[in-house]
Write a protein that holds these residues in place. Structure first.
Motif, PDB file in Angstrom:
ATOM      1  N   PHE A 178       7.933  -0.125 -10.044  1.00 12.18           N
ATOM      2  CA  PHE A 178       6.803  -0.221 -10.962  1.00 12.18           C
ATOM      3  C   PHE A 178       7.162   0.512 -12.247  1.00 12.18           C
ATOM      4  CE2 PHE A 178       5.375  -0.244  -6.571  1.00 12.18           C
ATOM      5  CZ  PHE A 178       4.718  -1.455  -6.508  1.00 12.18           C
ATOM      6  N   VAL A 179       7.723  -0.236 -13.195  1.00 16.56           N
ATOM      7  CA  VAL A 179       8.193   0.366 -14.438  1.00 16.56           C
ATOM      8  C   VAL A 179       7.046   1.034 -15.174  1.00 16.56           C
ATOM      9  CG1 VAL A 179       9.390  -0.093 -16.613  1.00 16.56           C
ATOM     10  CG2 VAL A 179       9.967  -1.411 -14.578  1.00 16.56           C
ATOM     11  N   LYS A 203       6.662   5.140  -7.944  1.00 21.84           N
ATOM     12  CA  LYS A 203       6.993   3.893  -8.609  1.00 21.84           C
ATOM     13  C   LYS A 203       7.850   2.961  -7.761  1.00 21.84           C
ATOM     14  CE  LYS A 203       6.827   5.667 -13.367  1.00 21.84           C
ATOM     15  NZ  LYS A 203       5.872   4.660 -13.879  1.00 21.84           N
ATOM     16  N   VAL A 204       8.125   3.338  -6.520  1.00 21.05           N
ATOM     17  CA  VAL A 204       9.064   2.571  -5.702  1.00 21.05           C
ATOM     18  C   VAL A 204       8.378   2.076  -4.432  1.00 21.05           C
ATOM     19  CG1 VAL A 204      11.240   2.634  -4.433  1.00 21.05           C
ATOM     20  CG2 VAL A 204      11.030   3.838  -6.614  1.00 21.05           C
ATOM     21  N   ASN A 205       8.610   0.812  -4.124  1.00 22.27           N
ATOM     22  CA  ASN A 205       8.145   0.217  -2.874  1.00 22.27           C
ATOM     23  C   ASN A 205       9.359  -0.400  -2.182  1.00 22.27           C
ATOM     24  OD1 ASN A 205       6.504  -0.895  -0.838  1.00 22.27           O
ATOM     25  ND2 ASN A 205       6.374  -2.834  -1.948  1.00 22.27           N
ATOM     26  N   LEU A 206       9.652   0.039  -0.958  1.00 19.53           N
ATOM     27  CA  LEU A 206      10.813  -0.427  -0.226  1.00 19.53           C
ATOM     28  C   LEU A 206      10.380  -1.040   1.095  1.00 19.53           C
ATOM     29  CD1 LEU A 206      13.962  -0.489   0.017  1.00 19.53           C
ATOM     30  CD2 LEU A 206      13.776   1.687   1.236  1.00 19.53           C
ATOM     31  N   LYS A 241       0.826  -1.197   0.000  1.00 18.63           N
ATOM     32  CA  LYS A 241       0.000   0.000   0.000  1.00 18.63           C
ATOM     33  C   LYS A 241       0.861   1.248   0.000  1.00 18.63           C
ATOM     34  CE  LYS A 241      -3.382  -2.567   2.641  1.00 18.63           C
ATOM     35  NZ  LYS A 241      -4.047  -2.730   3.927  1.00 18.63           N
ATOM     36  N   THR A 242       0.326   2.300  -0.581  1.00 19.45           N
ATOM     37  CA  THR A 242       1.046   3.558  -0.647  1.00 19.45           C
ATOM     38  C   THR A 242       1.131   4.186   0.732  1.00 19.45           C
ATOM     39  OG1 THR A 242       0.254   3.861  -2.895  1.00 19.45           O
ATOM     40  CG2 THR A 242       1.098   5.798  -1.770  1.00 19.45           C
TER      41      THR A 242
END
Length: 882
Positions: free
Chosen positions: A360-361, A302-305, A273-274
């Motif tokens: 997320f390209v 676009k990034v999830n860490l 989740k954002t």
């Protein structure tokens, strides 16, 4: 009741969102804000499916104008498509939106956007009355409000009007056609423990005193996130686990290796989740052990860490006895009786770390990279008192002695996972590719001090031995999978897989006399082996009205090469074998369903089972491999019936049957040692003619009241190993049963109690490991010549939540409350009998504290800043163009 509860939760969380809702959001006539938690994305293309960049997209919303007393459309959000035609909108209201797309040279496009949350399906279990579980379930539903609108074509045609429909399901028990998934995220009994503690509360799974896991009395394969791992259960923190998938009869999509055992797939926690969120935790236990750690996740753009670090210090105590009787009946010796009383301690700690990155390209393509690191150091010690009586023809010789061992053991494990997921515009069409590399290193140094006394108690002398070990193992798995929905009800799945394993080990044993050190002849073991498996599969899944089916075929070939003490190569090549699987299901009226399935699997002998080397490094446990072993093949059949009834209670009944040919089983035999002039008991492996097992398993999940729910699992089974080709002495088939009862009780003032109980009747020893081994077996028991005596345990945990949003939690737990969890195993043959008794860490008390922080649950979804939202609202005069 389910719909009322869901509506209640929606209202509560909607009120919570009121103060945080973006200014650009709309309102209804009463002026109350609607929750903004939806997410849509897609791609704009022309009639030739070429992307349309810089197309204007606006989302307008109906709003009540208090001055004109009429409803007007205002601009909620706006954007332009990227060069590849992609667009993405988040934080959307559940209903009342219209999307308008315009671009030069194309007809305007308009589409109504709405989100519809549906209650759980009939195969799901209702949410608990526990508010924390309700929040968890609702949060899961929010995470599902994510819709791919596909490729939107702009052309000279009439406007296309579509409706977005989002379906969500929540459950603590989910039953698919080929697996059952148990959500263990909120299991307070395992807080501060390891995956072993988690498995104790998973239905269908049994855990013995050593932490060995069994699934229907056979050892399953352990996966992490769908791939094999070198980690053992005691190296995985419980707080890192989200759920466990129990696959009792794996289909053609899964590894055919494993024989008659299934698969336990451990799913680690990840951020979906954002926003940002995290969790801090710490705890201690009554034996002086401790744990601490935390995890953090952030998703923006676009990034999830995600990151997690956990440390677990343990101080284990085991007490037990070993009673052995050898019957030789030779010219000089009739019987030898040995009794051993042992107290063992294993103090040490391990650290678990995981770092994950998702990029997320595009809206449909995601790249993932994750790394896992585990480091552990332990210092095992034990003290044993040993008495030996040798009954001779002319009398009895009595000896007494003691053995004190002190040592150290270190292990390091590193894992790297890289993956790609691409979702095509066609709904359900997906291509994945991933590589997984796990590497482990271990070392050990153990000292044994043996003191000997004669029959009168006079000291004879001492001897000292040192065992030094060093080893590595590596797993490399490369896999690609493709899914293509051929129609609304039919989909094709296919994949390729290569698994490359390498194992190296070096063990040395030394005699120490004062300052002199010498190798013990015949105890050196240095080996390495390569084991490779290549596979391809295809499955077709479809349905005809209420009837569903999945048919699959897997092809596997394998080879391995090993070298022992540089004396030569041991090579085995197994040709391509085919492994079909069929899964059938039929939905009945009144929320009922029946299923039936069949699969064929293989268990190949591993290198250690094959090497023709006699290991005498432990005189009490002499082992030898058998180079004549052949693979075993198992045909498995299973039928099940499920029913959801009353207030969404669930019942599942299964019948299963497994038949194995050339079963690989441990076996004991007596052999005369001409060098030492004595008869020895050798533990080796043999192919039995065949084996079978069948049984019935019942699982029930019941929500009795608003404050009490439980799940009950009972497994009744019978097994038999046919060893007519090995000995005239055979063990009779044994009818056994296992039961597990887990209770959740909600008390006032945010208290929760969990009570669990387990019972295991007398049962045969597990048939075999069902998977790869990386060293010698640790006990002398034989599956075809032994059984486990009955035992039962009871555990309890109490949890109190506090702080705002119940972010803090304090948990108190105790295992084996009544000290009844001792393990007693009996093994025997025509000339041998052994009784092996142990009790491990009874009445261990743990206290754990955890604290959640960040934007939790629904508020995890990113919201626009107030300035940005206000700016969009001020631009409402732009209408549908920009």
């Amino acid at each position: 009741m389910k719909k009322i509860l869901l509506a209640f939760v929606v209202v509560i969380i909607s009120v919570h969102l009121f103060a945080q809702y973006p200014q650009g959001g709309g309102a209804n006539k009463g002026g109350k804000q609607m929750p903004a938690i939806g997410h849509i994305y897609g791609k704009v293309v022309d009639s030739a499916d070429k992307p349309v960049g810089q197309a204007t997209i606006v989302l307008v919303q109906n709003k009540y104008d208090s001055i004109s007393k009429k409803t007007k459309q205002i601009l909620f959000k706006g954007a332009t498509t990227e060069a590849n035609g992609d667009f993405d909108f988040s934080d959307l209201p559940l209903f009342g939106l219209t999307m308008k797309i315009s671009a030069i040279g194309y007809k305007p496009y308009e589409e109504k956007i709405s989100f519809q949350m549906k209650p759980p399906t009939t195969t799901s279990v209702a949410p608990s009355s526990d508010p924390s579980k309700q929040t968890q379930n609702f949060s899961s539903m929010m995470g599902a409000l994510d819709k791919d609108l596909g490729n939107i074509k702009l052309a000279a045609d009439a406007n296309q009007l579509q409706t977005v429909t989002v379906t969500t399901t929540t459950s603590s028990l989910k039953m698919d056609i080929d697996k059952k998934t148990f959500n263990v995220d909120k299991n307070i009994m395992s807080s501060g423990g390891t995956a072993i503690d988690v498995m104790k509360n998973v239905p269908s799974v049994q855990i013995d005193i050593d932490g060995n896991v069994k699934l229907r009395n056979a050892t399953p394969q352990i996966y992490i996130d769908g791939r094999p791992t070198t980690l053992s259960l005691d190296q995985i923190p419980a707080d890192a686990i989200q759920s466990v998938e129990v696959i009792t009869n794996p289909s053609a999509k899964y590894d055919a290796s494993g024989g008659n055992a299934g698969i336990l797939n451990i799913i680690l926690k990840k951020n979906k989740k954002t926003g940002y969120n995290g969790n801090l935790m710490t705890g201690v236990d009554s034996r002086g052990g401790y744990n601490f750690g935390g995890n953090f996740a952030v998703r923006q753009g676009k990034v999830n860490l995600t990151a997690a670090v956990m440390v677990n210090d343990r101080k284990n105590l085991t007490k037990g006895t070993t009673d052995q009787l050898y019957h030789y009946d030779t010219l000089n010796i009739k019987d030898v009786h040995t009794f051993q009383n042992t107290e063992s301690k294993n103090n040490g700690a391990f650290m678990f770390g995981r770092l994950g990155l998702d990029y997320f390209v595009t809206n449909r393509t995601t790249l993932s990279l994750a790394a896992i690191r585990v480091h552990g150091e332990f210092k095992p010690t034990s003290e044993s008192d040993i008495t030996t009586d040798s009954i001779l023809n002319d009398g009895t010789l009595h000896y007494a002695g003691s053995r004190i061992s002190n040592g150290s053991r270190t292990f390091n494990a590193t894992g790297v996972q890289a993956g790609m997921v691409h979702n095509f515009a066609k709904d359900g069409e997906q291509l994945t590719a991933d590589g997984n590399f796990f590497s482990g290193k271990n070392s050990g140094d153990q000292m044994y001090l043996n003191s000997n006394y004669d029959a009168n108690g006079n000291f004879i002398g001492t001897s000292t031995q040192q065992q030094i070990s060093d080893g590595t193992n590596q797993f490399l798995t490369i896999q690609t999978d493709y899914t293509n929905p051929l129609s609304k009800k039919t989909k094709l799945e296919a994949g390729l897989r290569a698994q490359i394993n390498k194992v190296e080990n070096d063990n040395q044993t030394y005699n120490i006399y004062g300052s002199e050190i010498s190798k013990v002849p015949g105890t050196e073991i240095a080996y390495h082996n390569d084991n490779n498996v290549y596979a391809a599969y295809a499955t077709i899944t479809s349905s005809i009205k209420d009837f569903g089916y999945e048919a699959g075929l897997r092809a596997e070939s394998s080879n391995y090469t090993g070298v022992l003490n540089d004396t030569g190569n041991f090579t085995h090549n197994y040709p391509i074998s085919l492994f079909p699987s069929v899964f059938l299901s039929y939905k009945l009226k009144n929320r009922q369903e029946i299923q039936a399935n069949f699969s064929r699997r293989i268990n190949r002998p591993n290198f250690f089972q094959l090497i023709p080397y006699t290991d005498r490094s432990d005189s009490l446990h002499i082992t030898r491999g058998n180079p004549d072993l052949v693979p075993e093949f198992t045909n498995s059949f299973e039928a099940s019936y499920s029913k959801t009834y009353g207030k969404n209670n669930s019942f599942l009944a299964s019948l299963y049957y497994k038949h194995t040919t050339n079963l690989i089983t441990s076996f004991q035999q007596l052999e005369y040692n001409s060098v030492l002039d004595r008869i020895e008991s050798i533990n080796t492996y043999e192919n039995a003619n065949s084996a079978y097992s069948y049984g019935a398993e019942l699982t029930s999940v019941d929500y009795v009241t608003k404050w009490w729910d439980f799940n009950l699992n009972v497994n009744l089974y019978k097994s038999k190993i046919n060893t007519e080709n090995l000995t005239t002495f055979q063990q009779d088939a044994l009818l056994s049963w296992f039961a597990k009862w887990n209770n959740n009780i909600k008390l006032p003032h945010n208290f929760t109690i969990q009570l669990s109980a387990n019972y295991q009747s007398k049962t045969n020893l597990p048939v075999n490991t069902g998977g790869q081994q990386f060293g010698p077996p640790q006990s002398a028991q034989s599956a075809s010549q032994g059984y486990i005596l009955p035992y039962w345990t009871a555990d309890i945990a109490i949890k109190k939540t506090f702080f705002k949003n119940q972010a803090g939690a304090l948990t108190l737990s105790m295992n084996d409350i009544f000290r009844t969890g001792a393990s007693e195993q009996v093994s025997f043959s025509e000339n041998f009998y052994q009784d092996y008794y142990r009790l491990n860490n009874p009445q261990l008390v743990r206290v754990n504290f955890s604290y959640r922080f960040g934007k939790m649950d629904v508020s995890l979804f990113k919201r626009q800043s107030k300035n940005q939202g206000q700016g969009l609202q001020d631009a409402s005069q732009m209408g549908g163009t920009r």
